[in-house]
Design an enzyme around this catalytic site. Structure first.
Site, PDB file in Angstrom:
ATOM      1  N   THR A 156       0.868  -1.168   0.000  1.00 40.46           N
ATOM      2  CA  THR A 156       0.000   0.000   0.000  1.00 40.46           C
ATOM      3  C   THR A 156       0.904   1.217   0.000  1.00 40.46           C
ATOM      4  O   THR A 156       2.006   1.165   0.547  1.00 40.46           O
ATOM      5  CB  THR A 156      -0.879  -0.012   1.262  1.00 40.46           C
ATOM      6  OG1 THR A 156      -1.657  -1.199   1.243  1.00 40.46           O
ATOM      7  CG2 THR A 156      -1.793   1.193   1.339  1.00 40.46           C
ATOM      8  N   THR A 169      -3.628   0.796  -3.092  1.00 39.29           N
ATOM      9  CA  THR A 169      -3.013  -0.499  -2.779  1.00 39.29           C
ATOM     10  C   THR A 169      -3.277  -1.540  -3.848  1.00 39.29           C
ATOM     11  O   THR A 169      -4.217  -1.416  -4.640  1.00 39.29           O
ATOM     12  CB  THR A 169      -3.549  -1.019  -1.426  1.00 39.29           C
ATOM     13  OG1 THR A 169      -2.777  -2.145  -1.015  1.00 39.29           O
ATOM     14  CG2 THR A 169      -5.004  -1.441  -1.508  1.00 39.29           C
ATOM     15  N   ASN A 185      -3.050  -4.589  -2.313  1.00 40.84           N
ATOM     16  CA  ASN A 185      -3.235  -5.469  -1.159  1.00 40.84           C
ATOM     17  C   ASN A 185      -1.906  -6.126  -0.791  1.00 40.84           C
ATOM     18  O   ASN A 185      -1.203  -5.633   0.063  1.00 40.84           O
ATOM     19  CB  ASN A 185      -4.336  -6.515  -1.358  1.00 40.84           C
ATOM     20  CG  ASN A 185      -4.723  -7.140  -0.023  1.00 40.84           C
ATOM     21  OD1 ASN A 185      -4.704  -6.449   0.996  1.00 40.84           O
ATOM     22  ND2 ASN A 185      -5.038  -8.418   0.012  1.00 40.84           N
TER      23      ASN A 185
HETATM   24  O1  DON Z   1      -7.606  -2.158   2.044  1.00 42.51           O
HETATM   25  C1  DON Z   1      -6.962  -2.647   2.950  1.00 42.51           C
HETATM   26  O2  DON Z   1      -7.182  -2.432   4.128  1.00 42.51           O
HETATM   27  C2  DON Z   1      -5.772  -3.540   2.607  1.00 42.51           C
HETATM   28  N1  DON Z   1      -5.980  -4.131   1.306  1.00 42.51           N
HETATM   29  C3  DON Z   1      -4.505  -2.730   2.672  1.00 42.51           C
HETATM   30  C4  DON Z   1      -3.265  -3.527   2.376  1.00 42.51           C
HETATM   31  C5  DON Z   1      -2.003  -2.904   2.859  1.00 42.51           C
HETATM   32  O3  DON Z   1      -2.002  -1.888   3.496  1.00 42.51           O
HETATM   33  C6  DON Z   1      -0.761  -3.642   2.524  1.00 42.51           C
HETATM   34  N2  DON Z   1       0.435  -2.993   2.935  1.00 42.51           N
HETATM   35  N3  DON Z   1       1.056  -2.310   3.475  1.00 42.51           N
END
Ligand code: DON
Length: 565
Positions: free
Chosen positions: A375, A393, A395
């Protein structure tokens, strides 16, 4: 398979009114013309430079935010993206709005699509390969953000990213490490490996990398907008070739949504953050409300009392998160979960001397409703008073691993943010409820928390990466700034903790707890686990005199800059 860091008030207005759907007539929301001044903080120096370049040429904060996001799609491909989605909060003068460009489930998605005929979870299906990908929201979302809040022509905004992809950029240590870490994932998809593992090895740090397919896609995007990406068959073919179900209709019908921000007051500040389908604003509003009710700001800054209360309010807010999902499908009236009555009742249930076991903390029952660095968060301010906080992001690192042939970008694996099977924690250990089950065209629940807070003429834009830890990271930096008056640098550097109800533990960065504090928390019944890093917060601030400041989190290789530097 994933990196270690993966493993994991007073309500002012909480109307659930959704939004105008995207593509309004072009509206001028500007209070004033850009002045060439501005500040940018994000995860990669080359992308920060792209934003500063746009600001210097007279672009607005929104122009610069879009340019930064597109540059990140080139230089930070493990997370920056055209094949993912996100959220943005925009403040211009007194007007605050938010843009939801979250991915959606394909029309062919079904409740049990990740279960085999015996009801068992199909290993990795929601994380790897075509079935893991939601309909990308970034191409239409970034275009829409510019359409409504941009000042410079669209083509000019895409130019820095085109240049980086076409002429090359320097591979960072972090990109090298990410490719090395995810070599197994990337080698499963030959087209992906051909780009990201040239000669079978990760690109070396310091070498120059060119991405001609992505440069061509960006050039078409600069000419034709999102149709250049969303109306062709490349994404649907890539999905189908790797077991996915995305169709050309899913792609061409995707629309971002302008939503009212979730607005509340905390410790004398106005705060605007994302409402559903992100739980980020919800967690901030509910837990800041409880802290204010408990007089958190009057407790000693160091020591056990404040940390204990942070863990206890988060435990409760994340348990209510269990009820949340796409607002279009939610039976629960979220505004009641953010009402004074519930916040006061929740706060009253907190024992100041003892951790409440998470097994005894249940979601609100008043309704009928039953860290890889994938992200990126960027914050931008311009000299005319506009601010943008934008989080997007894929994900997981490199999303589902599927490369869109000919288009030059990777697809997300956001389907794992839905409940794949009841009770099963997602990639970030979040245990979620039926409200967030898979359904055609639904938006999966997020934790992303782009946030803008202001008091008088002072304002702050911030947010984080870090999956489930995004709201807690964002909130700690916000508290350091608005309650304790820290400098941006000190607030961002300060070690963090995290609690998310389940698992029932406090995660603490090294340095967050000295031995005495750790022992005192354990005495109160908390289980503590150490982790290297929690979140990566990038923040800009406008001081009351109008001066701008920016800070990027030193936990990553990010960079912050001002146009007059
Ligand atoms: O939307 C969300 O909450 C997750 N898909 C966010 C993923 C994320 O922050 C990965 N890395 N740092």
């Amino acid at each position: 398979m994933r990196p270690a860091q993966f493993i994991a008030l007073f309500l002012f207005a909480a109307t659930m009114s959704l939004a105008s759907c995207a593509r309004p007539a072009r509206l001028s929301h500007r209070a004033a013309s850009p002045t060439g001044a501005g500040a940018v903080a994000c995860a990669e120096a080359a992308a920060t430079d792209a934003g500063l370049e746009i600001l210097r040429s007279g672009g607005s904060a929104a122009d610069a935010a879009v340019a930064v996001a597109l540059a990140l799609a080139v230089v930070h491909p493990q997370a920056g993206n055209l094949g993912g989605g996100g959220f943005a909060v925009v403040k211009n003068g007194g007007a605050v709005t938010t843009l939801d460009f979250r991915e959606t489930a394909p029309r062919a998605a079904t409740h049990d699509m990740f279960l085999d005929p015996d009801g068992k979870v199909i290993p990795e299906a929601s994380l790897v390969g075509g079935l893991a990908a939601g309909v990308p929201g970034s191409p239409a979302g970034l275009f829409e953000l510019h359409h409504r809040h941009g000042f410079l022509p669209w083509r000019a905004i895409v130019q820095p990213a085109i240049r980086l992809a076409r002429d090359g950029f320097t591979v960072s240590q972090r990109l090298h490490d990410a490719v090395e870490w995810e070599t197994d994932l990337l080698t499963r998809f030959p087209e992906t490996a051909a780009v990201w593992l040239p000669e079978g090895k990760p690109p070396e740090p310091g070498t120059v990398m060119r991405l001609p397919e992505l440069a061509a896609t960006l050039a078409a995007y600069a000419e034709r907008g999102p149709e250049a990406i969303m109306s062709g068959s490349a994404v649907a073919s890539a999905s189908r070739d790797h077991g996915g179900v995305l169709t050309t209709a899913d792609l061409s019908d995707y629309r971002p949504v302008w939503r009212e921000p979730l607005r509340f007051r905390a410790f004398g500040w106005e705060v605007a953050s994302m409402r559903l389908p992100s739980s980020g604003g919800f967690i901030l509003a509910q837990s800041l409300g409880m802290l204010e009710h408990l007089g958190w700001d009057r407790l000693p800054r160091e020591g056990v009392d404040r940390l204990h209360l942070l863990a206890e309010v988060w435990r409760r807010a994340y348990s209510d998160r269990f009820l949340l999902g796409d607002p279009a499908r939610m039976p629960t009236d979220v505004s009641r979960l953010l009402g004074l009555e519930w916040i006061a009742a929740r706060a009253a249930g907190i024992d100041r001397a003892r951790a409440t076991p998470s097994a005894q903390v249940h979601p609100w029952s008043g309704s009928e409703a039953g860290e890889a660095a994938a992200t990126v968060h960027l914050s931008v301010a311009d000299g005319a008073g506009e601010m943008v906080a934008l989080t997007s992001t894929l994900n997981g690192w490199f999303g589902c691993g599927v490369y869109v042939k000919g288009a030059g970008f990777l697809l997300n694996n956001e389907m794992d943010d839905f409940v794949v099977s009841p009770g099963r924690p997602n990639l970030f250990g979040l245990v979620q409820g039926e409200a967030n089950s898979v359904a055609p065209e639904a938006r999966m629940l997020s934790s992303m928390s782009p946030t803008i807070a202001w008091r008088g003429s002072e304002s702050i834009a911030l947010g984080s990466r870090g999956g489930s830890r995004i709201p807690t990271s964002t909130m700690q930096v916000l508290l350091d700034l608005i309650v304790d008056g820290d400098s941006l640098r000190a607030a961002v550097d300060r070690p963090r903790i995290h609690h998310q109800w389940l698992p029932d533990q406090i995660t603490a960065e090294r340095g967050a707890l000295d031995d005495t504090t750790r022992a005192a928390l354990e005495m109160r019944g908390h289980t503590i686990r150490e982790d290297e890093e929690i979140g990566e917060v990038n923040v800009v601030r406008r001081l009351s005199g109008g001066e701008l400041e920016a800070a990027a989190d030193a936990r990553g290789p990010g960079a912050a800059g001002l146009t007059n530097q």
